[in-house]
Scaffold this motif. Structure first.
Motif, PDB file in Angstrom:
ATOM      1  N   PRO A 140     -12.404  38.683   2.315  1.00 50.37           N
ATOM      2  CA  PRO A 140     -13.032  38.983   1.018  1.00 50.37           C
ATOM      3  C   PRO A 140     -14.288  39.852   1.132  1.00 50.37           C
ATOM      4  O   PRO A 140     -14.481  40.771   0.330  1.00 50.37           O
ATOM      5  N   GLU A 141     -15.126  39.579   2.124  1.00 51.44           N
ATOM      6  CA  GLU A 141     -16.352  40.375   2.263  1.00 51.44           C
ATOM      7  C   GLU A 141     -16.031  41.814   2.622  1.00 51.44           C
ATOM      8  O   GLU A 141     -16.631  42.752   2.084  1.00 51.44           O
ATOM      9  N   LEU A 142     -15.088  42.020   3.528  1.00 53.68           N
ATOM     10  CA  LEU A 142     -14.704  43.383   3.894  1.00 53.68           C
ATOM     11  C   LEU A 142     -13.905  44.036   2.777  1.00 53.68           C
ATOM     12  O   LEU A 142     -14.031  45.245   2.539  1.00 53.68           O
ATOM     13  N   PHE A 143     -13.074  43.269   2.089  1.00 57.13           N
ATOM     14  CA  PHE A 143     -12.334  43.782   0.932  1.00 57.13           C
ATOM     15  C   PHE A 143     -13.305  44.361  -0.099  1.00 57.13           C
ATOM     16  O   PHE A 143     -13.045  45.419  -0.687  1.00 57.13           O
ATOM     17  N   TYR A 144     -14.419  43.682  -0.309  1.00 55.05           N
ATOM     18  CA  TYR A 144     -15.426  44.164  -1.258  1.00 55.05           C
ATOM     19  C   TYR A 144     -16.125  45.412  -0.739  1.00 55.05           C
ATOM     20  O   TYR A 144     -16.202  46.440  -1.416  1.00 55.05           O
ATOM     21  N   HIS A 145     -16.617  45.348   0.478  1.00 53.80           N
ATOM     22  CA  HIS A 145     -17.429  46.447   0.984  1.00 53.80           C
ATOM     23  C   HIS A 145     -16.615  47.623   1.502  1.00 53.80           C
ATOM     24  O   HIS A 145     -17.202  48.676   1.790  1.00 53.80           O
ATOM     25  N   LEU A 276     -21.933  28.252   7.464  1.00 54.84           N
ATOM     26  CA  LEU A 276     -20.779  27.586   8.057  1.00 54.84           C
ATOM     27  C   LEU A 276     -19.840  27.008   7.007  1.00 54.84           C
ATOM     28  O   LEU A 276     -18.614  27.126   7.122  1.00 54.84           O
ATOM     29  N   LEU A 277     -20.389  26.411   5.977  1.00 51.67           N
ATOM     30  CA  LEU A 277     -19.573  25.702   4.996  1.00 51.67           C
ATOM     31  C   LEU A 277     -19.120  26.572   3.832  1.00 51.67           C
ATOM     32  O   LEU A 277     -18.137  26.245   3.165  1.00 51.67           O
ATOM     33  N   SER A 278     -19.831  27.660   3.583  1.00 51.71           N
ATOM     34  CA  SER A 278     -19.499  28.502   2.432  1.00 51.71           C
ATOM     35  C   SER A 278     -19.122  29.921   2.845  1.00 51.71           C
ATOM     36  O   SER A 278     -18.020  30.396   2.560  1.00 51.71           O
ATOM     37  N   ASP A 279     -20.032  30.610   3.521  1.00 46.56           N
ATOM     38  CA  ASP A 279     -19.808  32.025   3.824  1.00 46.56           C
ATOM     39  C   ASP A 279     -18.607  32.240   4.743  1.00 46.56           C
ATOM     40  O   ASP A 279     -17.802  33.159   4.519  1.00 46.56           O
ATOM     41  N   LEU A 280     -18.489  31.423   5.794  1.00 44.67           N
ATOM     42  CA  LEU A 280     -17.391  31.607   6.740  1.00 44.67           C
ATOM     43  C   LEU A 280     -16.023  31.398   6.093  1.00 44.67           C
ATOM     44  O   LEU A 280     -15.175  32.303   6.139  1.00 44.67           O
ATOM     45  N   PRO A 281     -15.760  30.262   5.453  1.00 43.33           N
ATOM     46  CA  PRO A 281     -14.414  30.072   4.900  1.00 43.33           C
ATOM     47  C   PRO A 281     -14.143  30.878   3.643  1.00 43.33           C
ATOM     48  O   PRO A 281     -13.002  31.289   3.404  1.00 43.33           O
ATOM     49  N   GLU A 282     -15.158  31.107   2.839  1.00 40.32           N
ATOM     50  CA  GLU A 282     -14.927  31.732   1.539  1.00 40.32           C
ATOM     51  C   GLU A 282     -14.984  33.246   1.595  1.00 40.32           C
ATOM     52  O   GLU A 282     -14.160  33.930   0.963  1.00 40.32           O
ATOM     53  N   LEU A 283     -15.953  33.815   2.327  1.00 42.97           N
ATOM     54  CA  LEU A 283     -16.183  35.250   2.289  1.00 42.97           C
ATOM     55  C   LEU A 283     -15.702  35.984   3.537  1.00 42.97           C
ATOM     56  O   LEU A 283     -15.131  37.070   3.434  1.00 42.97           O
ATOM     57  N   LEU A 371      -0.390  33.825   4.755  1.00 40.03           N
ATOM     58  CA  LEU A 371      -0.583  35.277   4.790  1.00 40.03           C
ATOM     59  C   LEU A 371      -0.393  35.884   3.408  1.00 40.03           C
ATOM     60  O   LEU A 371      -1.114  36.811   3.017  1.00 40.03           O
ATOM     61  N   GLY A 372       0.567  35.371   2.651  1.00 38.23           N
ATOM     62  CA  GLY A 372       0.789  35.875   1.307  1.00 38.23           C
ATOM     63  C   GLY A 372      -0.348  35.568   0.350  1.00 38.23           C
ATOM     64  O   GLY A 372      -0.605  36.329  -0.596  1.00 38.23           O
ATOM     65  N   LEU A 373      -1.040  34.469   0.596  1.00 40.43           N
ATOM     66  CA  LEU A 373      -2.153  34.084  -0.270  1.00 40.43           C
ATOM     67  C   LEU A 373      -3.422  34.878   0.017  1.00 40.43           C
ATOM     68  O   LEU A 373      -4.338  34.897  -0.820  1.00 40.43           O
ATOM     69  N   GLN A 374      -3.506  35.514   1.176  1.00 40.87           N
ATOM     70  CA  GLN A 374      -4.750  36.194   1.528  1.00 40.87           C
ATOM     71  C   GLN A 374      -5.127  37.320   0.563  1.00 40.87           C
ATOM     72  O   GLN A 374      -6.284  37.387   0.129  1.00 40.87           O
ATOM     73  N   ALA A 379      -8.714  39.053  -3.869  1.00 38.22           N
ATOM     74  CA  ALA A 379      -8.847  39.632  -5.206  1.00 38.22           C
ATOM     75  C   ALA A 379      -9.531  38.670  -6.166  1.00 38.22           C
ATOM     76  O   ALA A 379     -10.420  39.071  -6.944  1.00 38.22           O
ATOM     77  N   ILE A 380      -9.144  37.391  -6.135  1.00 36.08           N
ATOM     78  CA  ILE A 380      -9.749  36.406  -7.035  1.00 36.08           C
ATOM     79  C   ILE A 380     -11.227  36.228  -6.729  1.00 36.08           C
ATOM     80  O   ILE A 380     -12.063  36.098  -7.641  1.00 36.08           O
ATOM     81  N   ARG A 381     -11.585  36.228  -5.451  1.00 39.64           N
ATOM     82  CA  ARG A 381     -12.984  36.013  -5.079  1.00 39.64           C
ATOM     83  C   ARG A 381     -13.867  37.193  -5.432  1.00 39.64           C
ATOM     84  O   ARG A 381     -15.037  37.040  -5.785  1.00 39.64           O
ATOM     85  N   VAL A 382     -13.327  38.409  -5.359  1.00 40.18           N
ATOM     86  CA  VAL A 382     -14.167  39.599  -5.467  1.00 40.18           C
ATOM     87  C   VAL A 382     -14.119  40.250  -6.843  1.00 40.18           C
ATOM     88  O   VAL A 382     -15.159  40.564  -7.434  1.00 40.18           O
ATOM     89  N   ILE A 383     -12.934  40.483  -7.356  1.00 36.45           N
ATOM     90  CA  ILE A 383     -12.818  41.359  -8.529  1.00 36.45           C
ATOM     91  C   ILE A 383     -13.547  40.809  -9.755  1.00 36.45           C
ATOM     92  O   ILE A 383     -14.367  41.527 -10.359  1.00 36.45           O
ATOM     93  N   PRO A 384     -13.331  39.564 -10.187  1.00 33.90           N
ATOM     94  CA  PRO A 384     -14.020  39.114 -11.407  1.00 33.90           C
ATOM     95  C   PRO A 384     -15.536  39.067 -11.270  1.00 33.90           C
ATOM     96  O   PRO A 384     -16.251  39.405 -12.221  1.00 33.90           O
ATOM     97  N   SER A 385     -16.030  38.649 -10.123  1.00 28.20           N
ATOM     98  CA  SER A 385     -17.465  38.421  -9.991  1.00 28.20           C
ATOM     99  C   SER A 385     -18.250  39.652  -9.564  1.00 28.20           C
ATOM    100  O   SER A 385     -19.477  39.691  -9.745  1.00 28.20           O
ATOM    101  N   ARG A 386     -17.587  40.677  -9.031  1.00 26.08           N
ATOM    102  CA  ARG A 386     -18.339  41.817  -8.496  1.00 26.08           C
ATOM    103  C   ARG A 386     -17.960  43.150  -9.124  1.00 26.08           C
ATOM    104  O   ARG A 386     -18.782  44.055  -9.169  1.00 26.08           O
ATOM    105  N   TRP A 387     -16.750  43.307  -9.579  1.00 24.89           N
ATOM    106  CA  TRP A 387     -16.344  44.563 -10.202  1.00 24.89           C
ATOM    107  C   TRP A 387     -15.932  44.398 -11.652  1.00 24.89           C
ATOM    108  O   TRP A 387     -15.885  45.382 -12.396  1.00 24.89           O
TER     109      TRP A 387
END
Length: 506
Positions: A140-145, A276-283, A371-374, A379-387
């Motif tokens: 997600p972080e690389l997808f955004y940047h 560890l608990l948020s950035d690593l698994p989520e972003l 792999l299909g969910l990635q 998209a769910i993590r980045v698009i609504p909140s950042r774009w």
């Protein structure tokens, strides 16, 4: 070096068209956006440097910022390779805000290709390399940047390429000079762009030291290795020493080059817990990828990977990245893109987890699901909140084209302006296409400096002709009013006024 549970499989022909095509299509609606969302201040600063190279000269040794006072704006920063590439695009196509995004996506795509080659060399499996590459593309972080105006994606891609071509040269019997030259160029570029990406030197150093210890490194290679280390490390260090000196000489500290550890133990613990608990698994890896990451860590032990050839080099890489994380811990609080150097190592572990999971009972089904969910998770993590939606972290008057154009054309672009309040020091300048003096809070205008002067008085005396502000507090202050002339333009909350030197009777 093939691991027993990494059965070599051919990568289907559709893999690259699907991966790159899908990634491009998901990003396509956002290529034309101006800077917005998280870290938009860094995007604005980067795009301002690129635009100034385009408008004021293409010399990468003289990067210029907008918040420059009455100076020429030249200051120290990381080597502006990405900014120069964007400026070159402007030279060919004219100024378009889609160009920085497209350039960055192309660099990102090249990084995926080199990561695949690196992962295949390390694992001996094209299938595992493809899984790791897929996971990297949907971080997600690389997808955004990957379409943001940040030099970090260039540094990441260059570092991956540098490590791959070094291994290709170092492990080849004929030691092809082309691989050596590419490795040296890309590694040096990575360090020049962001110094922390020289962490790829850790696995290289372990390989060399181990071969020296085992007396299987030919002496004739030592001069080439010494030159590689001297250039790849020395050139970036020399550049940053010059950059620090330029910052001190110019007083323009838009780019912080200092180390920023946590200021207390309690702060350090809080930041590390969130990382560890948020950035690593989520972003960083996304929740589906995090499952495979955990499985990969299990495989390190269960499959005996700790006894394999690549374990010590990879461990050294991880230790250096951990040291970097602690040294820059204060930055890791809100600047998650500082963690992008971790992605290659994390995705190699994800690929390991996928290869360990796949042959087990229903493992292929679970792997396909994860792999299909990635892409969906990214998209769910980045698009609504950042774009999504309208302006994010940008005033509406600066974001929308009509109001932005009205403010930009209110005064000549070559006129020095006083702009604020903008704590970033760059957002308002970039969107207004202006240069001059900035203030972060209204009181900055009238608070006295150590020499007794004020920012407002100093700006006017040094040539500032106009004031841009969306803060009525500043305009109503008794110490500001004597400096204000006629109002030239009003757009929403923004007002543009002439500046003057106070009369004796004011």
């Amino acid at each position: 070096m093939n691991l027993s549970f990494l059965a070599t499989r051919t990568v289907p022909r559709w893999f690259w068209p699907v991966l790159l095509g899908l990634n491009f299509l998901v990003h396509l609606p956002f290529f034309g956006l101006p800077p917005k969302g998280a870290h938009s201040w860094r995007q604005c600063n980067t795009m301002a440097v690129a635009r100034n190279l385009y408008e004021e000269g293409m010399n990468p040794l003289r990067p210029r910022v907008d918040r420059r006072g009455a100076s020429d704006g030249v200051t120290g920063m990381q080597f502006p390779a990405y900014e120069w590439a964007v400026a070159a695009g402007y030279q060919v196509l004219g100024f378009h805000e889609s160009i920085p995004r497209v350039v960055n996506w192309l660099i990102f795509a090249a990084g995926l290709a080199t990561f695949y080659a690196l992962a295949r060399r390390l694992s001996g499996s094209g299938w595992a390399a493809a899984v790791g590459t897929w996971a990297l593309a949907w971080s997600p972080e690389l997808f955004y940047h990957s379409i943001n105006a940040l030099p970090d994606v260039l540094a990441l891609s260059a570092s991956i390429g540098g490590l791959y071509y070094f291994l290709r040269w170092y492990q080849a019997e004929d030691a092809h000079p082309g691989s050596y030259a590419l490795a040296l160029l890309l590694t040096t570029l990575a360090g020049l762009t962001k110094l922390q990406y020289l962490a790829i030197g850790a696995p290289i150093a372990v390989l060399i030291l181990r071969d020296l210890w085992l007396r299987r490194l030919p002496w004739r290679r030592l001069p080439a290795l010494g030159l590689f280390a001297a250039v790849a490390v020395g050139v970036p260090l020399a550049w940053y020493a010059r950059a620090v000196r330029l910052i001190k000489e110019s007083g323009l500290a838009d780019f912080g080059l200092e180390l920023r550890p946590a200021d207390s133990l309690s702060t350090a613990v809080r930041i590390l817990r969130e990382n560890l608990l948020s950035d690593l698994p989520e972003l960083l890896v996304g929740f589906p990828g995090f499952v495979l990451l955990v499985v990969g860590l299990v495989a390190l032990v269960r499959a005996g990977y700790v006894r394999r050839f690549w374990f010590l080099p990879m461990l050294a890489w991880a230790v250096v990245l951990l040291a970097y994380h602690l040294i820059e811990l204060s930055q890791m609080d809100v600047h998650q893109y500082y963690m992008l150097p971790y992605l290659p190592l994390l995705m190699l572990t994800v690929a390991l987890g996928a290869a360990w999971l796949q042959p087990r009972h229903r493992g292929a089904l679970w792997l396909a699901l994860l792999l299909g969910l990635q892409p969906v998770a990214a998209a769910i993590r980045v698009i609504p909140s950042r774009w999504g939606g309208g302006p994010r972290e940008i005033p509406a008057e600066l974001y929308y084209p009509e109001s932005r154009a009205a403010l930009e054309t209110a005064v000549p672009n070559d006129a020095l302006c006083l702009v604020g309040p903008d704590i970033s020091g760059c957002k308002y300048f970039y969107f207004l296409h202006k240069k001059g003096f900035g203030f972060g809070a209204p009181e900055d205008l009238w608070n006295a400096k150590p020499d007794g002067s004020t920012l407002l008085d100093s700006a006017v005396r040094n040539g500032a002709r106009y004031l841009y502000t969306n803060d009525s507090t500043a305009l109503g202050n008794a110490r500001v009013r004597p400096y204000l002339g006629r109002e030239i333009k009003r757009v929403g909350e923004f007002r543009v006024l002439e500046l003057r030197r106070p009369l004796a009777t004011d």
